[in-house]
Design an enzyme around this catalytic site. Structure first.
Site, mmCIF file in Angstrom:
data_model
loop_
_atom_site.group_PDB
_atom_site.id
_atom_site.type_symbol
_atom_site.label_atom_id
_atom_site.label_comp_id
_atom_site.label_asym_id
_atom_site.label_seq_id
_atom_site.Cartn_x
_atom_site.Cartn_y
_atom_site.Cartn_z
ATOM 1 N N ASP A 8 0.853 -1.196 0.000
ATOM 2 C CA ASP A 8 0.000 0.000 0.000
ATOM 3 C C ASP A 8 0.889 1.246 0.000
ATOM 4 O O ASP A 8 1.789 1.370 0.826
ATOM 5 C CB ASP A 8 -0.907 0.016 1.230
ATOM 6 C CG ASP A 8 -1.915 -1.133 1.227
ATOM 7 O OD1 ASP A 8 -2.081 -1.770 0.173
ATOM 8 O OD2 ASP A 8 -2.520 -1.389 2.285
ATOM 9 N N ASP A 129 -16.116 -3.295 -1.406
ATOM 10 C CA ASP A 129 -15.708 -3.105 -0.020
ATOM 11 C C ASP A 129 -16.959 -3.050 0.851
ATOM 12 O O ASP A 129 -17.796 -2.157 0.671
ATOM 13 C CB ASP A 129 -14.900 -1.818 0.122
ATOM 14 C CG ASP A 129 -13.681 -1.796 -0.801
ATOM 15 O OD1 ASP A 129 -13.182 -2.886 -1.136
ATOM 16 O OD2 ASP A 129 -13.238 -0.696 -1.184
#
Length: 238
Positions: A8, A129
């Site tokens: 990330d 998500d």
């Protein structure tokens, strides 16, 4: 099932956040490309790269992504901040193996059709998500009124070649996860599903390996050492 280490990126660094919230950085490493190469050297067959800065309306990590692509030889799937067809096209042309569309795909599913038609569905993944059983968008800040199984079927019908399912309720907390939401999504769609969120022990990996999940993304647990990456490879089925 393929084990995918997470890389990330935020402000040019490799980070791990709690539930995607800015300011909750628990891990900060200076060179994301070197981190990516290290995972490849340890046996990773796919890398999961997310531009957190892009997802949070920041810009400027494209050069970092280019460095990662130059450094590693394994496929890279990437998401975060892909807001337009041009953003998506640029990444695919840059050499990203598979892009992960979030808000863009959910708000305008025809973009999935266009990209799948041009580049091949196997290179187009949609991120679903889930928070409190509803899909959230815009960096997990806005709720939709649909569930992951509902949207998953819609995205499949529009040409998506895969789904990244993240259970935001568990993301970054190292507290394990509930398999039921994943199982419901797997039941609803026929395309590959990659799971992410809350995987914190080898037992979690073992549980996922008993499902039909195509892959699992592991982040915080690898960086904090609660899971040894080499140990997870025993559960990898390619």
């Amino acid at each position: 099932m393929i084990i995918m280490p997470a890389v990330d990126i935020k402000n040019g660094k490799c980070v791990q956040l709690v539930q995607g919230k800015p300011g909750t950085e628990q891990i900060v490493l200076d060179n994301p490309a070197e981190v990516a190469l290290e995972w490849e050297n340890k046996g990773a067959s796919v890398l999961h790269v997310i531009d957190l800065g892009g997802a949070l309306e920041e810009r400027g990590n494209t050069s970092v992504v280019e460095e990662i692509l130059k450094k590693v030889s394994v496929p890279v799937q990437m998401g975060g901040g892909i807001r337009t067809l041009d953003d998506a096209t640029n990444l695919l042309n840059m050499g990203v193996d598979r892009i992960i569309l979030g808000t863009l795909a959910i708000q305008d599913p025809t973009t999935v059709e266009i990209l799948s038609s041009e580049f091949g569905s196997e290179r187009i993944m949609v991120a679903l998500d889930s928070k409190d059983s509803q899909v959230v968008v815009r960096g997990w800040t806005e709720k939709t009124d649909q569930t992951a199984p509902e949207l998953g079927k819609i995205m499949e019908n529009h040409g998506a070649g895969g789904i990244l399912f993240t259970n935001v309720d568990h993301e970054g907390l190292l507290g394990g996860f509930r398999a039921q939401p994943l199982l419901e999504l797997l039941e609803a769609v026929d395309i590959p599903v990659v799971y992410s969120g809350g995987v914190s022990t080898l037992e979690d990996v073992a549980t996922l390996s008993q499902t039909d999940a195509y892959g699992v993304v592991i982040g915080s647990a690898l960086y904090k050492g609660t899971i040894n990456f080499e140990d997870t490879l025993a559960y990898e089925k390619k």
